[in-house]
Motif scaffolding. Structure first.
Motif, PDB file in Angstrom:
ATOM      1  N   THR A  90      13.492   1.512  -3.271  1.00 43.35           N
ATOM      2  CA  THR A  90      13.102   0.186  -3.756  1.00 43.35           C
ATOM      3  C   THR A  90      12.475   0.269  -5.142  1.00 43.35           C
ATOM      4  N   LEU A  91      11.564   1.213  -5.308  1.00 43.20           N
ATOM      5  CA  LEU A  91      10.910   1.361  -6.607  1.00 43.20           C
ATOM      6  C   LEU A  91      11.882   1.811  -7.688  1.00 43.20           C
ATOM      7  N   ARG A  92      12.851   2.600  -7.302  1.00 42.27           N
ATOM      8  CA  ARG A  92      13.854   3.029  -8.270  1.00 42.27           C
ATOM      9  C   ARG A  92      14.723   1.846  -8.701  1.00 42.27           C
ATOM     10  N   GLN A  93      15.084   0.994  -7.756  1.00 40.70           N
ATOM     11  CA  GLN A  93      15.870  -0.185  -8.091  1.00 40.70           C
ATOM     12  C   GLN A  93      15.117  -1.107  -9.048  1.00 40.70           C
ATOM     13  N   LEU A  94      13.798  -1.117  -8.930  1.00 42.67           N
ATOM     14  CA  LEU A  94      12.965  -1.988  -9.764  1.00 42.67           C
ATOM     15  C   LEU A  94      12.550  -1.332 -11.080  1.00 42.67           C
ATOM     16  N   ALA A 117      10.520   6.721   5.675  1.00 43.77           N
ATOM     17  CA  ALA A 117       9.760   5.641   5.042  1.00 43.77           C
ATOM     18  C   ALA A 117       9.649   5.869   3.545  1.00 43.77           C
ATOM     19  N   ALA A 118       9.378   7.123   3.155  1.00 43.62           N
ATOM     20  CA  ALA A 118       9.275   7.448   1.731  1.00 43.62           C
ATOM     21  C   ALA A 118      10.604   7.182   1.021  1.00 43.62           C
ATOM     22  N   ALA A 161       0.832  -1.207   0.000  1.00 40.40           N
ATOM     23  CA  ALA A 161       0.000   0.000   0.000  1.00 40.40           C
ATOM     24  C   ALA A 161       0.861   1.250   0.000  1.00 40.40           C
ATOM     25  N   ARG A 162       1.950   1.241   0.776  1.00 41.32           N
ATOM     26  CA  ARG A 162       2.832   2.408   0.805  1.00 41.32           C
ATOM     27  C   ARG A 162       3.496   2.628  -0.547  1.00 41.32           C
ATOM     28  N   ALA A 163       3.862   1.554  -1.207  1.00 43.70           N
ATOM     29  CA  ALA A 163       4.467   1.692  -2.539  1.00 43.70           C
ATOM     30  C   ALA A 163       3.462   2.303  -3.516  1.00 43.70           C
ATOM     31  N   MET A 164       2.206   1.871  -3.419  1.00 39.92           N
ATOM     32  CA  MET A 164       1.177   2.425  -4.303  1.00 39.92           C
ATOM     33  C   MET A 164       0.914   3.894  -3.990  1.00 39.92           C
ATOM     34  N   GLN A 165       0.986   4.248  -2.710  1.00 36.79           N
ATOM     35  CA  GLN A 165       0.815   5.649  -2.334  1.00 36.79           C
ATOM     36  C   GLN A 165       1.925   6.515  -2.919  1.00 36.79           C
TER      37      GLN A 165
END
Length: 269
Positions: free
Chosen positions: A67-71, A60-61, A29-33
């Motif tokens: 993480t999202l940048r790595q992916l 947290a952000a 949920a945090r990733a989607m936010q």
């Protein structure tokens, strides 16, 4: 001209929907936010801006963004002014479109309609209080935001939205009106509840809905609803033109039978 660029009409934040669900994963949920933080912006976002938009602390952000940048789902913009969505987001757009049976069935119908009308043809799908464009076939005059799949518009003041509401009960229509943020998007946007109800009744009687300059100044749009086998409205087919070339009466006479025929072809499945 004023364009609707917001993408969250009636969409609850991911952090508000778990309601104690033991299967709900807060990390996802945090990733989607974080990804949703870009819905309202017209520029790259700094880490502090992402944290503020997503409603979480900076630490947290930072972890989520890393993480999202790595992916590959977030990247630095070309001028290194901040973060923007990464190219891998487009993979999921493609997956949604190619695996949605209504979008797949609609594609040849929309292309034939576009050849016949020579105006912009859109397919929208309902999501809560909004319609999201899943297909957009352009006319001779377009702007960037009018070409974007994923663009969303509120149900209460659009031709497609009223076509959808025409297939709902009065109680459901009243609920949509009550929950909608009924602001004036253009000077012609209808926000009065009784006027909206009157437009819905008109759409029920006609079998199509018409909107004049309510989302985009100078635009006229006509729409018919797409229905599930049980009659539930799923979205709409729209034909959009310019009031510099059409008056409302001529536009309806020319395009109402065509948009109704196109929607009917899909509703027979």
């Amino acid at each position: 001209m004023r364009y609707v660029q917001r993408a969250e009409y009636g969409v609850p934040p991911a952090t508000s929907v778990d309601d104690g669900d033991p299967l709900f994963v807060q990390a996802i949920a945090r990733a989607m936010q974080v990804l949703s933080a870009f819905h309202d912006t017209g520029k790259p976002l700094t880490l502090n801006e992402i944290a503020a938009q997503s409603g979480m602390g900076r630490s947290a952000a930072q972890r989520v963004v890393h993480t999202l940048r790595q992916l590959g789902y977030i990247e630095r913009d070309a001028d290194d002014r901040g973060y923007v969505p990464g190219i891998r987001v487009l993979d999921h757009t493609r997956d949604y479109l190619r695996l949605n049976p209504l979008v797949v069935r609609a594609s040849p119908v929309l292309m034939e309609l576009r050849r016949n009308v020579r105006e912009r043809v859109d397919l929208s799908l309902r999501d809560g209080l909004r319609l999201v464009y899943a297909a957009r076939l352009q006319s001779k005059r377009e702007t960037f935001f009018a070409t974007l799949v994923g663009q969303s518009v509120p149900i209460y003041c659009t031709s497609g939205g009223r076509a959808v509401m025409a297939h709902l009960s009065d109680a459901e229509v009243d609920e949509i009106i009550a929950r909608s943020d009924r602001r004036e998007i253009t000077p012609k946007t209808i926000t009065d509840p009784e006027e909206i109800r009157a437009k819905v009744r008109e759409a029920r009687e006609n079998g199509y809905a018409l909107a004049l300059e309510e989302i985009l100044q100078g635009e006229i749009a006509i729409a018919a609803a797409l229905l599930a086998p049980d009659g539930t409205p799923l979205g709409a087919i729209h034909i959009a033109g310019s009031l510099s070339e059409w008056d409302a009466e001529t536009y309806c006479r020319r395009f109402a039978p065509l948009v109704a025929e196109a929607a009917g072809a899909l509703n027979r499945f």
